[in-house]
Each structure stands twice: as C-alpha cells, then as structure tokens.
Scaffold this motif. Structure first.
Motif, PDB file in Angstrom:
ATOM      1  N   VAL A  26       0.809  -1.218   0.000  1.00  0.00           N
ATOM      2  CA  VAL A  26       0.000   0.000   0.000  1.00  0.00           C
ATOM      3  C   VAL A  26       0.844   1.271   0.000  1.00  0.00           C
ATOM      4  O   VAL A  26       0.328   2.353  -0.249  1.00  0.00           O
ATOM      5  N   ALA A  27       2.127   1.148   0.279  1.00  0.00           N
ATOM      6  CA  ALA A  27       3.015   2.310   0.316  1.00  0.00           C
ATOM      7  C   ALA A  27       4.452   1.829   0.153  1.00  0.00           C
ATOM      8  O   ALA A  27       4.738   0.638   0.297  1.00  0.00           O
ATOM      9  N   VAL A  28       5.315   2.777  -0.148  1.00  0.00           N
ATOM     10  CA  VAL A  28       6.729   2.459  -0.313  1.00  0.00           C
ATOM     11  C   VAL A  28       7.560   3.456   0.484  1.00  0.00           C
ATOM     12  O   VAL A  28       7.190   4.622   0.616  1.00  0.00           O
ATOM     13  N   ILE A  29       8.667   2.991   1.006  1.00  0.00           N
ATOM     14  CA  ILE A  29       9.621   3.848   1.714  1.00  0.00           C
ATOM     15  C   ILE A  29      10.881   3.888   0.855  1.00  0.00           C
ATOM     16  O   ILE A  29      11.438   2.846   0.508  1.00  0.00           O
ATOM     17  N   LEU A  30      11.286   5.107   0.497  1.00  0.00           N
ATOM     18  CA  LEU A  30      12.494   5.314  -0.302  1.00  0.00           C
ATOM     19  C   LEU A  30      13.490   6.138   0.494  1.00  0.00           C
ATOM     20  O   LEU A  30      13.095   6.952   1.330  1.00  0.00           O
ATOM     21  N   PRO A  31      14.780   5.981   0.198  1.00  0.00           N
ATOM     22  CA  PRO A  31      15.749   6.898   0.791  1.00  0.00           C
ATOM     23  C   PRO A  31      15.392   8.332   0.379  1.00  0.00           C
ATOM     24  O   PRO A  31      14.941   8.573  -0.751  1.00  0.00           O
ATOM     25  N   LEU A  32      15.565   9.280   1.277  1.00  0.00           N
ATOM     26  CA  LEU A  32      15.187  10.673   1.024  1.00  0.00           C
ATOM     27  C   LEU A  32      15.852  11.218  -0.234  1.00  0.00           C
ATOM     28  O   LEU A  32      15.213  11.904  -1.038  1.00  0.00           O
ATOM     29  N   GLU A  33      17.100  10.917  -0.438  1.00  0.00           N
ATOM     30  CA  GLU A  33      17.819  11.406  -1.624  1.00  0.00           C
ATOM     31  C   GLU A  33      17.139  10.910  -2.909  1.00  0.00           C
ATOM     32  O   GLU A  33      16.974  11.675  -3.860  1.00  0.00           O
ATOM     33  N   GLU A  34      16.733   9.665  -2.932  1.00  0.00           N
ATOM     34  CA  GLU A  34      16.062   9.110  -4.108  1.00  0.00           C
ATOM     35  C   GLU A  34      14.704   9.782  -4.322  1.00  0.00           C
ATOM     36  O   GLU A  34      14.339  10.127  -5.448  1.00  0.00           O
ATOM     37  N   TYR A  35      13.958   9.994  -3.246  1.00  0.00           N
ATOM     38  CA  TYR A  35      12.665  10.676  -3.342  1.00  0.00           C
ATOM     39  C   TYR A  35      12.829  12.081  -3.902  1.00  0.00           C
ATOM     40  O   TYR A  35      12.098  12.487  -4.811  1.00  0.00           O
ATOM     41  N   GLU A  36      13.799  12.817  -3.391  1.00  0.00           N
ATOM     42  CA  GLU A  36      14.035  14.180  -3.858  1.00  0.00           C
ATOM     43  C   GLU A  36      14.431  14.203  -5.325  1.00  0.00           C
ATOM     44  O   GLU A  36      13.990  15.068  -6.091  1.00  0.00           O
ATOM     45  N   GLN A  37      15.242  13.233  -5.760  1.00  0.00           N
ATOM     46  CA  GLN A  37      15.638  13.159  -7.169  1.00  0.00           C
ATOM     47  C   GLN A  37      14.432  12.845  -8.047  1.00  0.00           C
ATOM     48  O   GLN A  37      14.264  13.438  -9.114  1.00  0.00           O
ATOM     49  N   LEU A  38      13.564  11.965  -7.600  1.00  0.00           N
ATOM     50  CA  LEU A  38      12.350  11.649  -8.355  1.00  0.00           C
ATOM     51  C   LEU A  38      11.443  12.874  -8.457  1.00  0.00           C
ATOM     52  O   LEU A  38      10.858  13.128  -9.518  1.00  0.00           O
ATOM     53  N   GLN A  39      11.332  13.650  -7.386  1.00  0.00           N
ATOM     54  CA  GLN A  39      10.530  14.869  -7.411  1.00  0.00           C
ATOM     55  C   GLN A  39      11.100  15.873  -8.418  1.00  0.00           C
ATOM     56  O   GLN A  39      10.360  16.506  -9.170  1.00  0.00           O
ATOM     57  N   GLU A  40      12.421  16.019  -8.424  1.00  0.00           N
ATOM     58  CA  GLU A  40      13.070  16.940  -9.358  1.00  0.00           C
ATOM     59  C   GLU A  40      12.859  16.485 -10.798  1.00  0.00           C
ATOM     60  O   GLU A  40      12.545  17.293 -11.679  1.00  0.00           O
ATOM     61  N   ASP A  41      13.003  15.186 -11.040  1.00  0.00           N
ATOM     62  CA  ASP A  41      12.788  14.650 -12.386  1.00  0.00           C
ATOM     63  C   ASP A  41      11.349  14.859 -12.824  1.00  0.00           C
ATOM     64  O   ASP A  41      11.085  15.216 -13.981  1.00  0.00           O
ATOM     65  N   LEU A  42      10.407  14.658 -11.924  1.00  0.00           N
ATOM     66  CA  LEU A  42       8.994  14.862 -12.244  1.00  0.00           C
ATOM     67  C   LEU A  42       8.734  16.328 -12.605  1.00  0.00           C
ATOM     68  O   LEU A  42       8.028  16.625 -13.571  1.00  0.00           O
ATOM     69  N   HIS A  43       9.323  17.234 -11.860  1.00  0.00           N
ATOM     70  CA  HIS A  43       9.184  18.662 -12.163  1.00  0.00           C
ATOM     71  C   HIS A  43       9.760  18.978 -13.535  1.00  0.00           C
ATOM     72  O   HIS A  43       9.140  19.687 -14.335  1.00  0.00           O
ATOM     73  N   ASP A  44      10.959  18.454 -13.827  1.00  0.00           N
ATOM     74  CA  ASP A  44      11.596  18.694 -15.125  1.00  0.00           C
ATOM     75  C   ASP A  44      10.720  18.179 -16.265  1.00  0.00           C
ATOM     76  O   ASP A  44      10.578  18.836 -17.305  1.00  0.00           O
ATOM     77  N   LEU A  45      10.123  17.007 -16.088  1.00  0.00           N
ATOM     78  CA  LEU A  45       9.241  16.446 -17.116  1.00  0.00           C
ATOM     79  C   LEU A  45       7.988  17.297 -17.303  1.00  0.00           C
ATOM     80  O   LEU A  45       7.525  17.494 -18.432  1.00  0.00           O
ATOM     81  N   ALA A  46       7.452  17.829 -16.215  1.00  0.00           N
ATOM     82  CA  ALA A  46       6.262  18.685 -16.304  1.00  0.00           C
ATOM     83  C   ALA A  46       6.585  19.970 -17.068  1.00  0.00           C
ATOM     84  O   ALA A  46       5.800  20.409 -17.906  1.00  0.00           O
ATOM     85  N   VAL A  47       7.736  20.563 -16.792  1.00  0.00           N
ATOM     86  CA  VAL A  47       8.147  21.781 -17.498  1.00  0.00           C
ATOM     87  C   VAL A  47       8.326  21.480 -18.986  1.00  0.00           C
ATOM     88  O   VAL A  47       7.860  22.239 -19.844  1.00  0.00           O
ATOM     89  N   ALA A  48       8.974  20.371 -19.304  1.00  0.00           N
ATOM     90  CA  ALA A  48       9.171  19.999 -20.705  1.00  0.00           C
ATOM     91  C   ALA A  48       7.830  19.786 -21.406  1.00  0.00           C
ATOM     92  O   ALA A  48       7.641  20.206 -22.549  1.00  0.00           O
ATOM     93  N   ALA A  49       6.886  19.142 -20.728  1.00  0.00           N
ATOM     94  CA  ALA A  49       5.565  18.900 -21.317  1.00  0.00           C
ATOM     95  C   ALA A  49       4.833  20.217 -21.567  1.00  0.00           C
ATOM     96  O   ALA A  49       4.185  20.376 -22.605  1.00  0.00           O
ATOM     97  N   GLU A  50       4.936  21.154 -20.636  1.00  0.00           N
ATOM     98  CA  GLU A  50       4.281  22.452 -20.800  1.00  0.00           C
ATOM     99  C   GLU A  50       4.859  23.232 -21.979  1.00  0.00           C
ATOM    100  O   GLU A  50       4.148  24.004 -22.617  1.00  0.00           O
ATOM    101  N   ARG A  51       6.134  23.015 -22.263  1.00  0.00           N
ATOM    102  CA  ARG A  51       6.816  23.808 -23.290  1.00  0.00           C
ATOM    103  C   ARG A  51       6.932  23.089 -24.630  1.00  0.00           C
ATOM    104  O   ARG A  51       7.539  23.604 -25.562  1.00  0.00           O
ATOM    105  N   ARG A  52       6.331  21.915 -24.761  1.00  0.00           N
ATOM    106  CA  ARG A  52       6.537  21.099 -25.962  1.00  0.00           C
ATOM    107  C   ARG A  52       6.051  21.766 -27.249  1.00  0.00           C
ATOM    108  O   ARG A  52       6.546  21.456 -28.318  1.00  0.00           O
TER     109      ARG A  52
END
Length: 73
Positions: A26-52
C-alpha cells in the motif's frame, strides 16, 4: 531505462514496502535522496511537457540573441 541527470539506477535503490493486513503493498519507503531526485525529475518532465509546443531556436540563432544582449560570445 531512461536516466536523468544525476539519477541512480532504480535497481540500486533499497525500497521498502508497507503492506496491509492482507499482505498487499500500500506504500513504499524510499531513501530521502532518491525521493528528492524523483521529485526533481517529475518537475523537469512537467516543465518539458508544458513547453513542448513552443517554437525552437537554432544554435546560431541563440548565439546571436546572446551576443546582442550581452556582447560578443
């Protein structure tokens, strides 16, 4: 596998799962560094999608814009 800047391979991650009373994940626990990197990647993908649909510039056009606003390159 697609890799983003600074991202570790996901297979190297030591995630842990939280399960319910039926043993279903029902949930996952990730190392904080990995979570933060995934959040940054998600943000980068959202910006790229908005600007496509924005127009693009050639390298020479960008150099010209930079040199006219900041002096020669």
């Amino acid at each position: 596998m697609v890799m983003f800047r600074g991202q570790k391979q996901l297979s190297a991650v030591k995630e842990q799962y939280i399960t319910d009373e039926h043993g279903e994940r029902v949930a996952v626990i990730l190392p904080l560094e990995e979570y933060e990197q995934l959040q940054e990647d998600l943000h980068d993908l959202a910006v790229a999608a908005e600007r496509r649909n924005e127009s693009t510039l050639t390298f020479d056009e960008m150099k010209k814009r930079i040199s006219t606003s900041n002096g020669p390159i």
